[in-house]
Design a protein around this motif. Sequence first.
Motif, PDB file in Angstrom:
ATOM      1  N   LEU A 297      -5.768   4.617 -12.220  1.00  0.00           N
ATOM      2  CA  LEU A 297      -6.540   4.211 -11.053  1.00  0.00           C
ATOM      3  C   LEU A 297      -5.793   4.441  -9.749  1.00  0.00           C
ATOM      4  O   LEU A 297      -6.402   4.723  -8.721  1.00  0.00           O
ATOM      5  N   ILE A 298      -4.476   4.265  -9.783  1.00  0.00           N
ATOM      6  CA  ILE A 298      -3.685   4.461  -8.576  1.00  0.00           C
ATOM      7  C   ILE A 298      -2.555   5.450  -8.852  1.00  0.00           C
ATOM      8  O   ILE A 298      -2.200   5.710 -10.001  1.00  0.00           O
ATOM      9  N   ASP A 299      -2.049   6.008  -7.775  1.00  0.00           N
ATOM     10  CA  ASP A 299      -0.942   6.956  -7.870  1.00  0.00           C
ATOM     11  C   ASP A 299      -0.050   6.722  -6.654  1.00  0.00           C
ATOM     12  O   ASP A 299      -0.342   5.859  -5.824  1.00  0.00           O
ATOM     13  N   PHE A 300       1.015   7.481  -6.561  1.00  0.00           N
ATOM     14  CA  PHE A 300       1.999   7.228  -5.520  1.00  0.00           C
ATOM     15  C   PHE A 300       2.410   8.529  -4.851  1.00  0.00           C
ATOM     16  O   PHE A 300       2.565   9.561  -5.509  1.00  0.00           O
ATOM     17  N   GLU A 301       2.587   8.459  -3.541  1.00  0.00           N
ATOM     18  CA  GLU A 301       2.985   9.619  -2.756  1.00  0.00           C
ATOM     19  C   GLU A 301       4.195   9.275  -1.886  1.00  0.00           C
ATOM     20  O   GLU A 301       4.363   8.123  -1.458  1.00  0.00           O
ATOM     21  N   MET A 302       5.008  10.273  -1.632  1.00  0.00           N
ATOM     22  CA  MET A 302       6.052  10.127  -0.627  1.00  0.00           C
ATOM     23  C   MET A 302       5.382   9.960   0.736  1.00  0.00           C
ATOM     24  O   MET A 302       4.288  10.468   0.973  1.00  0.00           O
ATOM     25  N   THR A 303       6.019   9.230   1.627  1.00  0.00           N
ATOM     26  CA  THR A 303       5.458   9.055   2.961  1.00  0.00           C
ATOM     27  C   THR A 303       5.570  10.373   3.730  1.00  0.00           C
ATOM     28  O   THR A 303       6.559  11.105   3.600  1.00  0.00           O
TER      29      THR A 303
ATOM     30  N   SER B 102      13.692  -3.143   6.320  1.00  0.00           N
ATOM     31  CA  SER B 102      12.587  -2.856   5.412  1.00  0.00           C
ATOM     32  C   SER B 102      11.964  -1.515   5.790  1.00  0.00           C
ATOM     33  O   SER B 102      11.586  -1.304   6.952  1.00  0.00           O
ATOM     34  N   VAL B 103      11.879  -0.619   4.829  1.00  0.00           N
ATOM     35  CA  VAL B 103      11.384   0.735   5.079  1.00  0.00           C
ATOM     36  C   VAL B 103      10.293   1.053   4.051  1.00  0.00           C
ATOM     37  O   VAL B 103      10.413   0.704   2.875  1.00  0.00           O
ATOM     38  N   VAL B 104       9.231   1.709   4.513  1.00  0.00           N
ATOM     39  CA  VAL B 104       8.193   2.182   3.592  1.00  0.00           C
ATOM     40  C   VAL B 104       8.758   3.368   2.817  1.00  0.00           C
ATOM     41  O   VAL B 104       9.082   4.410   3.391  1.00  0.00           O
ATOM     42  N   ALA B 105       8.885   3.205   1.498  1.00  0.00           N
ATOM     43  CA  ALA B 105       9.468   4.248   0.651  1.00  0.00           C
ATOM     44  C   ALA B 105       8.403   5.146   0.035  1.00  0.00           C
ATOM     45  O   ALA B 105       8.673   6.305  -0.294  1.00  0.00           O
ATOM     46  N   TYR B 106       7.185   4.611  -0.136  1.00  0.00           N
ATOM     47  CA  TYR B 106       6.115   5.409  -0.742  1.00  0.00           C
ATOM     48  C   TYR B 106       4.770   4.792  -0.408  1.00  0.00           C
ATOM     49  O   TYR B 106       4.680   3.641   0.023  1.00  0.00           O
ATOM     50  N   ARG B 107       3.726   5.579  -0.601  1.00  0.00           N
ATOM     51  CA  ARG B 107       2.368   5.139  -0.347  1.00  0.00           C
ATOM     52  C   ARG B 107       1.615   4.999  -1.664  1.00  0.00           C
ATOM     53  O   ARG B 107       1.778   5.819  -2.575  1.00  0.00           O
ATOM     54  N   THR B 108       0.809   3.968  -1.767  1.00  0.00           N
ATOM     55  CA  THR B 108      -0.056   3.760  -2.926  1.00  0.00           C
ATOM     56  C   THR B 108      -1.431   4.338  -2.600  1.00  0.00           C
ATOM     57  O   THR B 108      -2.042   3.953  -1.592  1.00  0.00           O
ATOM     58  N   VAL B 109      -1.900   5.255  -3.438  1.00  0.00           N
ATOM     59  CA  VAL B 109      -3.154   5.958  -3.167  1.00  0.00           C
ATOM     60  C   VAL B 109      -4.036   5.933  -4.412  1.00  0.00           C
ATOM     61  O   VAL B 109      -3.575   5.645  -5.517  1.00  0.00           O
ATOM     62  N   ASP B 110      -5.303   6.241  -4.219  1.00  0.00           N
ATOM     63  CA  ASP B 110      -6.185   6.415  -5.371  1.00  0.00           C
ATOM     64  C   ASP B 110      -5.711   7.612  -6.185  1.00  0.00           C
ATOM     65  O   ASP B 110      -5.221   8.612  -5.642  1.00  0.00           O
ATOM     66  N   TYR B 111      -5.877   7.508  -7.504  1.00  0.00           N
ATOM     67  CA  TYR B 111      -5.478   8.599  -8.393  1.00  0.00           C
ATOM     68  C   TYR B 111      -6.453   9.768  -8.233  1.00  0.00           C
ATOM     69  O   TYR B 111      -7.661   9.556  -8.158  1.00  0.00           O
ATOM     70  N   PRO B 112      -5.992  11.013  -8.190  1.00  0.00           N
ATOM     71  CA  PRO B 112      -4.602  11.461  -8.269  1.00  0.00           C
ATOM     72  C   PRO B 112      -3.985  11.651  -6.886  1.00  0.00           C
ATOM     73  O   PRO B 112      -4.681  11.866  -5.900  1.00  0.00           O
ATOM     74  N   ALA B 113      -2.665  11.577  -6.835  1.00  0.00           N
ATOM     75  CA  ALA B 113      -1.942  11.850  -5.600  1.00  0.00           C
ATOM     76  C   ALA B 113      -2.035  13.334  -5.256  1.00  0.00           C
ATOM     77  O   ALA B 113      -2.256  14.178  -6.132  1.00  0.00           O
ATOM     78  N   ARG B 114      -1.860  13.636  -3.971  1.00  0.00           N
ATOM     79  CA  ARG B 114      -1.829  15.030  -3.560  1.00  0.00           C
ATOM     80  C   ARG B 114      -0.576  15.712  -4.100  1.00  0.00           C
ATOM     81  O   ARG B 114       0.509  15.138  -4.080  1.00  0.00           O
TER      82      ARG B 114
END
Length: 284
Positions: free
Chosen positions: A37-43, A163-175
């Motif tokens: 359902l979710i995936d992860f992307e680099m910022t 505190s730094v944003v390390a990644y983004r949570t996105v709908d699957y699939p990530a780009r």
Amino acid sequence: MNGLTGRRVLITRSADRARPLASLLRNRGATPLVLPLIDFEMTPDQAPLDAALNGLRAGDFNWLVISSITTVRVLLEKAAQRGVVLTDLVPPGTKVATIGSSSRQVLESVGLTVALAPADVQSAEGLLAVWDTSAERVFLPQADIAAPGLREGLTAKGAKVTSVVAYRTVDYPARAELRLTADLPSGVVMSDADASPILSVEETRAALDSENLDAMVAASPSAARRIAATLLPLGSCRLIAIGRPTAAEATRLGLTVAATAKEPTPDGIVAALESVFANEGNTQ
């Protein structure tokens, strides 16, 4: 025969992250299915993370606090980009803290020593409960949707938190161009010769309508939000939360949580599933 024999259990994770739980379910006689359902992307903007990592390597921080396994994947990827291993980014004088046994296992598998992790309540709240140091410089890389509680709690205890944003949570699939590519060690993400079937949202909807799913595991608060947005009604399918933050978010969204894992691990989830089906058997 145990309470999981013949049960069809849907895991709302990507196939690679679902393997340890799927393997354990299969050993207990259940049929695991996977719905990413979710995936992860680099910022897109890597400058803040790169600057913080430069500071980490230079010894600017007393503590590195890891609040998710995905953060470890990001750090592994950033280390590889620099041509080093993760332990090269964390100097000996920097202690590592995390929120529970799963993330401890991952960190130790890549060579880092975990100095602090809660044993009972395995969450941000649990880590804050055992945090007893002040005036420390803390590096806290997190997801873009991370709740502010851990950062604010550490600050309230006297820490100076970067505190730094390390990644983004996105709908699957990530780009493809932003998807995390670093793999966790094979000892953490277990190989499985019999891959679990991967369902689409449409196939899951059909299985719910035909009452062909016994349980669904919400693997994160963001997964709970996607379940609420795309899969309601769940009908007779029981919803199992991986931990208290996920259960709280599911409840806030109006979902009925049949059980919450006491520990956010495959063993904890299986125990929660077994308790649900055992209780149903006792009421029949």
